[in-house]
Design an enzyme around this catalytic site. Structure first.
Site, PDB file in Angstrom:
ATOM      1  N   GLU A 129       3.336  -0.206  -4.350  1.00 54.86           N
ATOM      2  CA  GLU A 129       1.876   0.284  -4.186  1.00 54.86           C
ATOM      3  C   GLU A 129       1.426   0.419  -5.554  1.00 54.86           C
ATOM      4  O   GLU A 129      -0.158   0.429  -5.556  1.00 54.86           O
ATOM      5  CB  GLU A 129       2.154   1.489  -3.567  1.00 54.86           C
ATOM      6  CG  GLU A 129       0.813   1.981  -3.236  1.00 54.86           C
ATOM      7  CD  GLU A 129       0.596   3.369  -2.084  1.00 54.86           C
ATOM      8  OE1 GLU A 129       2.042   3.529  -1.864  1.00 54.86           O
ATOM      9  OE2 GLU A 129      -0.295   3.952  -2.039  1.00 54.86           O
ATOM     10  N   HIS A 137      -3.916   7.579   2.288  1.00 54.43           N
ATOM     11  CA  HIS A 137      -2.494   6.859   2.723  1.00 54.43           C
ATOM     12  C   HIS A 137      -1.878   5.907   1.646  1.00 54.43           C
ATOM     13  O   HIS A 137      -0.792   6.017   1.380  1.00 54.43           O
ATOM     14  CB  HIS A 137      -2.715   6.595   4.234  1.00 54.43           C
ATOM     15  CG  HIS A 137      -1.279   6.172   4.767  1.00 54.43           C
ATOM     16  ND1 HIS A 137      -0.104   7.109   5.050  1.00 54.43           N
ATOM     17  CD2 HIS A 137      -0.764   4.733   5.146  1.00 54.43           C
ATOM     18  CE1 HIS A 137       0.784   6.309   5.393  1.00 54.43           C
ATOM     19  NE2 HIS A 137       0.598   5.145   5.643  1.00 54.43           N
ATOM     20  N   ARG A 157      -5.138  -2.717   4.052  1.00 49.83           N
ATOM     21  CA  ARG A 157      -3.610  -3.346   4.319  1.00 49.83           C
ATOM     22  C   ARG A 157      -3.139  -3.292   5.878  1.00 49.83           C
ATOM     23  O   ARG A 157      -3.565  -2.293   6.451  1.00 49.83           O
ATOM     24  CB  ARG A 157      -2.642  -2.265   3.705  1.00 49.83           C
ATOM     25  CG  ARG A 157      -1.046  -2.731   3.954  1.00 49.83           C
ATOM     26  CD  ARG A 157      -0.492  -2.057   3.248  1.00 49.83           C
ATOM     27  NE  ARG A 157      -0.365  -0.402   3.258  1.00 49.83           N
ATOM     28  CZ  ARG A 157       0.232   0.159   4.360  1.00 49.83           C
ATOM     29  NH1 ARG A 157       0.857  -0.613   5.255  1.00 49.83           N
ATOM     30  NH2 ARG A 157       0.118   1.497   4.708  1.00 49.83           N
ATOM     31  N   GLY A 176      11.559   3.760  -5.260  1.00 50.91           N
ATOM     32  CA  GLY A 176      11.070   3.543  -3.852  1.00 50.91           C
ATOM     33  C   GLY A 176      11.680   2.326  -3.852  1.00 50.91           C
ATOM     34  O   GLY A 176      12.654   1.711  -4.424  1.00 50.91           O
ATOM     35  N   VAL A 177      11.233   1.622  -2.715  1.00 52.87           N
ATOM     36  CA  VAL A 177      11.779   0.129  -2.127  1.00 52.87           C
ATOM     37  C   VAL A 177      11.743  -0.838  -3.216  1.00 52.87           C
ATOM     38  O   VAL A 177      12.557  -1.441  -3.593  1.00 52.87           O
ATOM     39  CB  VAL A 177      11.189   0.103  -0.866  1.00 52.87           C
ATOM     40  CG1 VAL A 177       9.695  -0.422  -0.834  1.00 52.87           C
ATOM     41  CG2 VAL A 177      11.937  -1.167  -0.279  1.00 52.87           C
ATOM     42  N   GLY A 219       7.360   1.635  10.306  1.00 51.69           N
ATOM     43  CA  GLY A 219       8.151   0.476  10.252  1.00 51.69           C
ATOM     44  C   GLY A 219       7.926  -0.477   9.159  1.00 51.69           C
ATOM     45  O   GLY A 219       7.361  -0.366   8.271  1.00 51.69           O
ATOM     46  N   GLN A 240       7.075   6.016   7.964  1.00 53.31           N
ATOM     47  CA  GLN A 240       7.567   6.256   9.402  1.00 53.31           C
ATOM     48  C   GLN A 240       7.861   5.084  10.291  1.00 53.31           C
ATOM     49  O   GLN A 240       9.119   4.726  10.677  1.00 53.31           O
ATOM     50  CB  GLN A 240       6.561   7.222  10.161  1.00 53.31           C
ATOM     51  CG  GLN A 240       6.790   8.611   9.471  1.00 53.31           C
ATOM     52  CD  GLN A 240       5.931   9.499  10.314  1.00 53.31           C
ATOM     53  OE1 GLN A 240       5.031   9.178  11.282  1.00 53.31           O
ATOM     54  NE2 GLN A 240       5.761  10.858   9.986  1.00 53.31           N
ATOM     55  N   ARG A 260      -7.101  -0.549  10.457  1.00 55.96           N
ATOM     56  CA  ARG A 260      -6.833   0.932  10.412  1.00 55.96           C
ATOM     57  C   ARG A 260      -8.095   1.636   9.473  1.00 55.96           C
ATOM     58  O   ARG A 260      -8.363   2.722  10.087  1.00 55.96           O
ATOM     59  CB  ARG A 260      -5.936   1.171   9.155  1.00 55.96           C
ATOM     60  CG  ARG A 260      -5.038   2.226   9.070  1.00 55.96           C
ATOM     61  CD  ARG A 260      -3.728   2.064   8.251  1.00 55.96           C
ATOM     62  NE  ARG A 260      -2.708   1.904   9.188  1.00 55.96           N
ATOM     63  CZ  ARG A 260      -1.337   1.927   8.266  1.00 55.96           C
ATOM     64  NH1 ARG A 260      -1.144   2.299   7.357  1.00 55.96           N
ATOM     65  NH2 ARG A 260      -0.474   2.059   9.221  1.00 55.96           N
ATOM     66  N   ASP A 268       1.194   7.665 -11.539  1.00 57.69           N
ATOM     67  CA  ASP A 268       1.521   7.588 -12.948  1.00 57.69           C
ATOM     68  C   ASP A 268       1.489   6.348 -13.514  1.00 57.69           C
ATOM     69  O   ASP A 268       1.129   6.298 -14.720  1.00 57.69           O
ATOM     70  CB  ASP A 268       2.940   8.276 -12.940  1.00 57.69           C
ATOM     71  CG  ASP A 268       3.017   9.729 -12.299  1.00 57.69           C
ATOM     72  OD1 ASP A 268       1.973  10.268 -12.317  1.00 57.69           O
ATOM     73  OD2 ASP A 268       3.997   9.983 -11.810  1.00 57.69           O
ATOM     74  N   HIS A 303      -5.268   6.882   6.389  1.00 52.47           N
ATOM     75  CA  HIS A 303      -4.488   6.692   7.643  1.00 52.47           C
ATOM     76  C   HIS A 303      -5.362   7.487   8.838  1.00 52.47           C
ATOM     77  O   HIS A 303      -5.782   8.507   8.437  1.00 52.47           O
ATOM     78  CB  HIS A 303      -3.094   7.110   7.547  1.00 52.47           C
ATOM     79  CG  HIS A 303      -2.222   6.804   8.706  1.00 52.47           C
ATOM     80  ND1 HIS A 303      -2.398   7.107  10.006  1.00 52.47           N
ATOM     81  CD2 HIS A 303      -1.307   5.783   8.665  1.00 52.47           C
ATOM     82  CE1 HIS A 303      -1.420   6.778  10.813  1.00 52.47           C
ATOM     83  NE2 HIS A 303      -0.675   5.748  10.232  1.00 52.47           N
ATOM     84  N   GLU A 350       1.703  -2.306  15.852  1.00 53.00           N
ATOM     85  CA  GLU A 350       0.796  -1.382  15.347  1.00 53.00           C
ATOM     86  C   GLU A 350      -0.594  -2.236  15.209  1.00 53.00           C
ATOM     87  O   GLU A 350      -0.818  -3.407  15.533  1.00 53.00           O
ATOM     88  CB  GLU A 350       1.289  -0.736  13.984  1.00 53.00           C
ATOM     89  CG  GLU A 350       2.512  -0.039  14.186  1.00 53.00           C
ATOM     90  CD  GLU A 350       2.912   0.480  12.844  1.00 53.00           C
ATOM     91  OE1 GLU A 350       2.487   0.121  11.899  1.00 53.00           O
ATOM     92  OE2 GLU A 350       4.127   1.143  12.783  1.00 53.00           O
TER      93      GLU A 350
END
Ligand code: SIN
Length: 521
Positions: free
Chosen positions: A364, A340, A375, A15-16, A51, A49, A277, A210, A231, A115
């Site tokens: 994460e 989420h 978060r 991932g990122v 941003g 999704q 959130r 994992d 979420h 957001e």
């Protein structure tokens, strides 16, 4: 005897965080092995999704981003980690722009949306609602052009290899069941969260905790597992997966309505639909509880939003809704919360160092404390970039491994085929007893059921079995931390301790082998 591959660095997860770290590590010609258990395009990053939050307009903007991150975290944010995140974020995003990430623009200028709990518009997005996929695509393109990076797909990491208490590599199994070992002077776990521990989640099937479970088995410290972010708005249609309906919908003006058609958020928070959130998720849960415990529908309403073209702004969401006969500009969209994002994970410092020598974590899977108890929306892609890059900086300093004896081969029991049933049991008990609203009785019941499930999980090299074992470990860690934190804070809400208790719990939970403590970091 299984084959042993020698490399310089191993990264588990593409991932990122993993990709950004790989690019950093390979810049001085080191050999980097990136391992992922599925295709490269199947990490949580690809599903992001809304941003990426970033303060691009100078010091005041950075200071406000810091304040918003700290405030959303409900008294538990590690300020140093948050400062690093917001200060280094703009550098990392500039880098993405140079590498060709195609963020949405209007008249040549980057578009910024808002957001929940952000005090200003600072969220970049790409292709409307496909920000994670666009960032991952540009990082992958960059990584693929670097010859020292090997991207190994469809390979499951079974466990960390240890020697004298230090991590020396990983045990891997491929789709054909072949076992190999990879050795390196440092290993980075960037394997994401554990959303699949809950029956209702926005996360893809691969998010089975994992890295966290492997680190725990190897003896690493794990922190803040009681803080799982739900979420607020996942699509809620019978028989349909809990598809994410981005917070950016509320950023563009969506309202929430209960089954009586009433806009209810004013009873919960002055920021209404853009409250933090955790508050919105609990408000939806409460509004969706009928007097006899039955579930009532709660809706997202965008019918009044006419200033933008909703299909152009949210093409992916619109497409998914259309497949189910729904349109943002015409219909009330049924929603409810779903697991989420995990604020907790493998405890690290702000450079990704864990409590085990030669083991690092980022994204994460890691817990720097940057998100505290909750978060701030769209801080996670930024986290992956910033802390992935920082981990790469310090991993480089690890010395080469000494000569080591051959690693031990795992000894699996004969494969069993009841993993799907065990996985469902874990997901269900976690959702029912350790979800948005918790209490001691439910958590103890979850602990007892997890203990029983644990006895049925064999030592296995079957991927499905490894994932069940990892989910089970994460479930256990979440429940133990949730029981120990006898207060309500951020994403962790105890019906039996409904208030925040700053006298007892202004600290992070830290789990070690047989103990749990609350500590500052
Ligand atoms: C969303 O688009 O609502 C998710 C963004 C995030 O989790 O930060």
């Amino acid at each position: 005897m299984p084959e042993v591959h020698e490399t310089d660095f191993i990264i588990v997860g593409a991932g990122v965080a993993g990709l950004r770290a790989a690019i950093g590590l390979a810049s001085d010609r080191a050999r980097v092995l990136v391992v992922t258990k599925e295709a490269l395009a199947e990490s949580n990053t690809w599903y992001a999704q809304g941003g990426i939050a970033v303060a691009l307009s100078g010091d005041e903007d950075v200071a406000l981003h810091l304040d918003d991150t700290v405030n959303a975290g409900d008294g538990l944010v590690n300020r140093e980690a948050a400062r690093v995140l917001v200060e280094e974020g703009p550098l990392r995003v500039d880098e993405l722009l140079r590498w060709g990430t195609d963020f949405d623009r209007e008249g040549g200028r980057l578009m910024l949306t808002r957001e929940g709990a952000h005090s200003r518009n600072r969220i970049l997005h790409a292709h409307g609602d496909a920000t994670g996929a666009e960032i991952a695509r540009s990082l992958l393109r960059h990584a693929r052009a670097i010859p020292h990076i090997t991207l190994l797909e469809w390979t499951t990491t079974v466990s960390l290899d240890l020697h004298d208490g230090a991590v020396t590599g990983v045990t891997l199994v491929d789709r054909e069941g072949r076992i190999t070992h990879a050795r390196a002077r440092a290993v980075l776990l960037a394997s994401g969260g554990a959303g699949q521990v809950y029956s209702d989640t926005t996360n893809p099937a691969v998010t089975t905790g994992d890295g966290i479970a492997m680190a725990w088995s190897a003896g690493a410290e794990i922190s803040d597992m009681e803080f799982y972010q739900f979420h607020p708005t996942a699509l809620s249609l019978p028989g349909v997966q809990r598809f994410l309906l981005s917070e950016a919908l509320r950023g563009e003006g969506a309202w929430l309505r209960n089954s009586c058609g009433e806009r209810f958020m004013e009873r919960y928070h002055p920021l209404l639909e853009l409250a933090p959130r955790d508050i919105v998720a609990r408000a939806i849960t409460r509004e969706g509880m009928g007097p006899a415990g039955e579930q009532l529908p709660v809706f997202l309403d965008m019918r009044h939003v006419t200033k933008i073209d909703l299909v152009a702004r949210f093409p992916g969401i619109s497409r998914f809704l259309a497949e189910h006969g729904l349109q943002l500009r015409r219909d009330l969209i049924p929603v409810r919360p779903a697991a989420h994002y995990l604020m907790g994970g493998i405890r690290t410092d702000v450079s990704g160092r864990t409590s085990l020598p030669r083991l690092y974590a980022a994204g994460e899977a890691a817990c720097t404390g940057v998100h505290g108890a909750n978060r701030l929306a769209s801080n996670s892609l930024l986290e992956g970039l910033v802390f992935g890059a920082r981990a790469a900086e310090v991993m480089r300093d690890e010395s080469p491994l000494p000569q080591l004896p051959p690693p031990e081969a795992p000894q699996p029991s004969p494969t069993q085929d009841h993993f799907a049933v065990l996985r469902q049991r874990i997901e269900r008990v976690m959702w029912e007893k350790a979800g948005l609203l918790r209490d001691a009785e439910g958590l103890r019941a979850a602990q007892a059921e997890l203990a029983e499930i644990g006895r049925a999980i064999p030592v296995t090299l079957d991927r499905a079995g490894i994932e069940v074992r990892n989910l089970h470990t994460c479930g256990d860690l979440i429940v133990a931390a949730a029981l120990a934190r006898e207060e309500s804070r951020g994403a962790h809400f105890r019906n039996d301790f409904p208030r925040r208790d700053d006298a007892r719990f202004p600290k992070h939970s830290v789990q070690r082998r047989d103990s749990i403590a609350f500590e500052n970091f």
